[in-house]
Enzyme design. Structure first.
Site, PDB file in Angstrom:
ATOM      1  N   HIS A   9     -58.902  -2.969   1.791  1.00 26.43           N
ATOM      2  CA  HIS A   9     -59.385  -1.682   1.293  1.00 26.43           C
ATOM      3  C   HIS A   9     -59.319  -1.611  -0.234  1.00 26.43           C
ATOM      4  O   HIS A   9     -58.587  -2.354  -0.895  1.00 26.43           O
ATOM      5  CB  HIS A   9     -58.553  -0.548   1.897  1.00 26.43           C
ATOM      6  CG  HIS A   9     -57.089  -0.634   1.539  1.00 26.43           C
ATOM      7  ND1 HIS A   9     -56.587  -0.212   0.338  1.00 26.43           N
ATOM      8  CD2 HIS A   9     -56.042  -1.120   2.246  1.00 26.43           C
ATOM      9  CE1 HIS A   9     -55.282  -0.424   0.308  1.00 26.43           C
ATOM     10  NE2 HIS A   9     -54.917  -0.977   1.454  1.00 26.43           N
ATOM     11  N   SER A  12     -55.687   2.297  -3.309  1.00 31.51           N
ATOM     12  CA  SER A  12     -55.280   3.606  -2.800  1.00 31.51           C
ATOM     13  C   SER A  12     -54.494   4.346  -3.881  1.00 31.51           C
ATOM     14  O   SER A  12     -54.107   3.774  -4.905  1.00 31.51           O
ATOM     15  CB  SER A  12     -54.413   3.454  -1.541  1.00 31.51           C
ATOM     16  OG  SER A  12     -53.113   2.994  -1.893  1.00 31.51           O
ATOM     17  N   TRP A  14     -51.501   5.325  -3.660  1.00 29.30           N
ATOM     18  CA  TRP A  14     -50.161   4.751  -3.760  1.00 29.30           C
ATOM     19  C   TRP A  14     -50.185   3.336  -4.322  1.00 29.30           C
ATOM     20  O   TRP A  14     -49.194   2.893  -4.883  1.00 29.30           O
ATOM     21  CB  TRP A  14     -49.461   4.811  -2.403  1.00 29.30           C
ATOM     22  CG  TRP A  14     -48.843   6.157  -2.132  1.00 29.30           C
ATOM     23  CD1 TRP A  14     -49.082   7.319  -2.812  1.00 29.30           C
ATOM     24  CD2 TRP A  14     -47.872   6.476  -1.134  1.00 29.30           C
ATOM     25  NE1 TRP A  14     -48.337   8.348  -2.287  1.00 29.30           N
ATOM     26  CE2 TRP A  14     -47.589   7.858  -1.258  1.00 29.30           C
ATOM     27  CE3 TRP A  14     -47.240   5.741  -0.140  1.00 29.30           C
ATOM     28  CZ2 TRP A  14     -46.677   8.495  -0.422  1.00 29.30           C
ATOM     29  CZ3 TRP A  14     -46.340   6.381   0.705  1.00 29.30           C
ATOM     30  CH2 TRP A  14     -46.060   7.754   0.555  1.00 29.30           C
ATOM     31  N   THR A  21     -46.632   1.501   0.956  1.00 28.18           N
ATOM     32  CA  THR A  21     -47.452   2.429   1.736  1.00 28.18           C
ATOM     33  C   THR A  21     -47.295   2.244   3.233  1.00 28.18           C
ATOM     34  O   THR A  21     -46.986   3.185   3.957  1.00 28.18           O
ATOM     35  CB  THR A  21     -48.940   2.281   1.340  1.00 28.18           C
ATOM     36  OG1 THR A  21     -49.058   2.348  -0.075  1.00 28.18           O
ATOM     37  CG2 THR A  21     -49.764   3.391   1.966  1.00 28.18           C
ATOM     38  N   ARG A  60     -57.613   4.861   4.075  1.00 32.24           N
ATOM     39  CA  ARG A  60     -57.987   4.016   2.940  1.00 32.24           C
ATOM     40  C   ARG A  60     -58.881   2.859   3.381  1.00 32.24           C
ATOM     41  O   ARG A  60     -59.753   2.422   2.628  1.00 32.24           O
ATOM     42  CB  ARG A  60     -56.746   3.517   2.203  1.00 32.24           C
ATOM     43  CG  ARG A  60     -55.729   2.730   3.031  1.00 32.24           C
ATOM     44  CD  ARG A  60     -54.442   2.570   2.227  1.00 32.24           C
ATOM     45  NE  ARG A  60     -53.435   1.740   2.849  1.00 32.24           N
ATOM     46  CZ  ARG A  60     -52.522   2.172   3.709  1.00 32.24           C
ATOM     47  NH1 ARG A  60     -52.531   3.435   4.094  1.00 32.24           N
ATOM     48  NH2 ARG A  60     -51.609   1.345   4.207  1.00 32.24           N
ATOM     49  N   GLU A  87     -51.860  -1.632   8.390  1.00 36.78           N
ATOM     50  CA  GLU A  87     -50.999  -2.401   7.491  1.00 36.78           C
ATOM     51  C   GLU A  87     -49.644  -2.683   8.144  1.00 36.78           C
ATOM     52  O   GLU A  87     -49.258  -2.010   9.114  1.00 36.78           O
ATOM     53  CB  GLU A  87     -50.797  -1.608   6.189  1.00 36.78           C
ATOM     54  CG  GLU A  87     -49.832  -2.207   5.171  1.00 36.78           C
ATOM     55  CD  GLU A  87     -50.245  -3.589   4.667  1.00 36.78           C
ATOM     56  OE1 GLU A  87     -50.284  -4.526   5.497  1.00 36.78           O
ATOM     57  OE2 GLU A  87     -50.507  -3.730   3.462  1.00 36.78           O
ATOM     58  N   LYS A  88     -48.937  -3.667   7.623  1.00 33.67           N
ATOM     59  CA  LYS A  88     -47.553  -3.911   8.045  1.00 33.67           C
ATOM     60  C   LYS A  88     -46.737  -2.633   7.820  1.00 33.67           C
ATOM     61  O   LYS A  88     -46.864  -1.989   6.783  1.00 33.67           O
ATOM     62  CB  LYS A  88     -46.951  -5.063   7.230  1.00 33.67           C
ATOM     63  CG  LYS A  88     -45.523  -5.417   7.625  1.00 33.67           C
ATOM     64  CD  LYS A  88     -45.001  -6.578   6.792  1.00 33.67           C
ATOM     65  CE  LYS A  88     -44.432  -6.104   5.477  1.00 33.67           C
ATOM     66  NZ  LYS A  88     -43.731  -7.202   4.745  1.00 33.67           N
ATOM     67  N   HIS A 182     -56.080  -4.334   5.767  1.00 33.53           N
ATOM     68  CA  HIS A 182     -55.004  -4.199   4.785  1.00 33.53           C
ATOM     69  C   HIS A 182     -54.448  -5.568   4.390  1.00 33.53           C
ATOM     70  O   HIS A 182     -54.663  -6.566   5.082  1.00 33.53           O
ATOM     71  CB  HIS A 182     -53.902  -3.327   5.371  1.00 33.53           C
ATOM     72  CG  HIS A 182     -54.416  -2.013   5.869  1.00 33.53           C
ATOM     73  ND1 HIS A 182     -54.396  -0.865   5.117  1.00 33.53           N
ATOM     74  CD2 HIS A 182     -55.015  -1.676   7.048  1.00 33.53           C
ATOM     75  CE1 HIS A 182     -54.950   0.129   5.806  1.00 33.53           C
ATOM     76  NE2 HIS A 182     -55.330  -0.344   6.985  1.00 33.53           N
ATOM     77  N   GLY A 183     -53.720  -5.587   3.276  1.00 33.97           N
ATOM     78  CA  GLY A 183     -53.229  -6.843   2.747  1.00 33.97           C
ATOM     79  C   GLY A 183     -52.510  -7.700   3.758  1.00 33.97           C
ATOM     80  O   GLY A 183     -52.794  -8.898   3.895  1.00 33.97           O
ATOM     81  N   ASN A 184     -51.577  -7.111   4.506  1.00 30.68           N
ATOM     82  CA  ASN A 184     -50.773  -7.912   5.425  1.00 30.68           C
ATOM     83  C   ASN A 184     -51.441  -8.161   6.768  1.00 30.68           C
ATOM     84  O   ASN A 184     -51.297  -9.244   7.333  1.00 30.68           O
ATOM     85  CB  ASN A 184     -49.406  -7.257   5.622  1.00 30.68           C
ATOM     86  CG  ASN A 184     -48.515  -7.463   4.418  1.00 30.68           C
ATOM     87  OD1 ASN A 184     -48.121  -8.574   4.115  1.00 30.68           O
ATOM     88  ND2 ASN A 184     -48.215  -6.380   3.708  1.00 30.68           N
TER      89      ASN A 184
END
Length: 248
Positions: A9, A12, A14, A21, A60, A87-88, A182-184
């Site tokens: 995404h 954000s 945060w 987050t 997000r 996300e994680k 998401h990243g993770n």
């Protein structure tokens, strides 16, 4: 050729404030909206299109997907949302500033919480106002599967059944899929696709809203993967992600 594009995404609010987050439902920043629209433009310019898309339950990611599809004139394609692409879960760390937390616990401990494979932060209690048990969107998730905290290993265990049973088999029917998450959750998919070791995955940092393209042959064997964009710029963006958890 068949293709899956993974997209983290856009920035954000945060991310901008450098906070953990996790499952907190934080909106995109103005920059994040612009990043998402630009990602769509870049994909369109590259001649990439999609017939099906996936995203998480978190706004997000949902808004990033909406912006991408809007800029590509693909608002009409089918979209599937799932909590498994969330996300994680960062447990008690959610909402804390990463740099301030690093000053308290040290850069090494923050790196372990952010990037280690099998170490999870302290869990949230069910009575905590941040608990997913209090969120109606997760009412149908079995209690035993609803995270209170997660390591990357835990997040991958949550993501991969959906990848293996829903997303990847879809590539047999479709030529090009988009996954905005998401990243993770995306690191888990990349780990699987590229057979990255538990140790090496800690060094992978995915920048916001940069398309990561995976190409497959008709037998669904991976033939090529690459980020869409200027390599030097992407390298700097990755470094910025890595430094988010460093004490100032």
């Amino acid at each position: 050729m068949k293709r899956i594009v993974l997209l983290r995404h856009g920035q954000s609010r945060w991310n901008l404030e450098n906070k953990f987050t996790g499952w907190t439902d934080v909106d995109l920043s103005e920059q994040g909206m612009a990043e998402a629209l630009q990602a769509g433009e870049d994909l369109k310019k590259a001649g990439i299109t999609f017939t099906h898309a996936y995203t998480s339950y978190l706004k997000r990611a949902v808004k990033t997907l909406n912006c991408v599809l809007d800029s590509m004139d693909l608002d009409w394609i089918p979209v599937e949302k799932t909590w498994r692409l969330n996300e994680k879960h960062y447990g008690q760390l959610q909402g804390l500033n990463k740099s301030e937390t690093a000053e308290k616990y040290g850069n090494e401990q923050i790196h372990i919480w952010r990037r280690s494979y099998d170490v999870a932060p302290e869990p949230l209690k069910d009575t905590d106002e941040r608990s997913a048990k209090r969120d109606p969107r997760y009412a149908c998730v079995p209690d035993a599967e609803l995270p209170r905290t997660e390591s990357l290993k835990d997040a991958i265990k949550r993501v991969m059944p959906y990848w293996e049973c829903e997303i990847f088999p879809k590539l047999k029917q479709e030529d090009s899929l988009l996954v905005v998450a998401h990243g993770n959750s995306l690191r888990g998919i990349v780990k699987h696709l590229k057979n990255i070791s538990d140790e090496a995955i800690s060094e992978l940092n995915l920048p916001t809203a940069v398309p990561y393209v995976f190409e497959f042959d008709d037998e669904l064997r991976l033939t090529k993967d690459y980020f869409l964009g200027d390599p030097e710029k992407i390298k700097k963006l990755m470094a910025a992600v890595a430094n988010q958890g460093v004490a100032k």
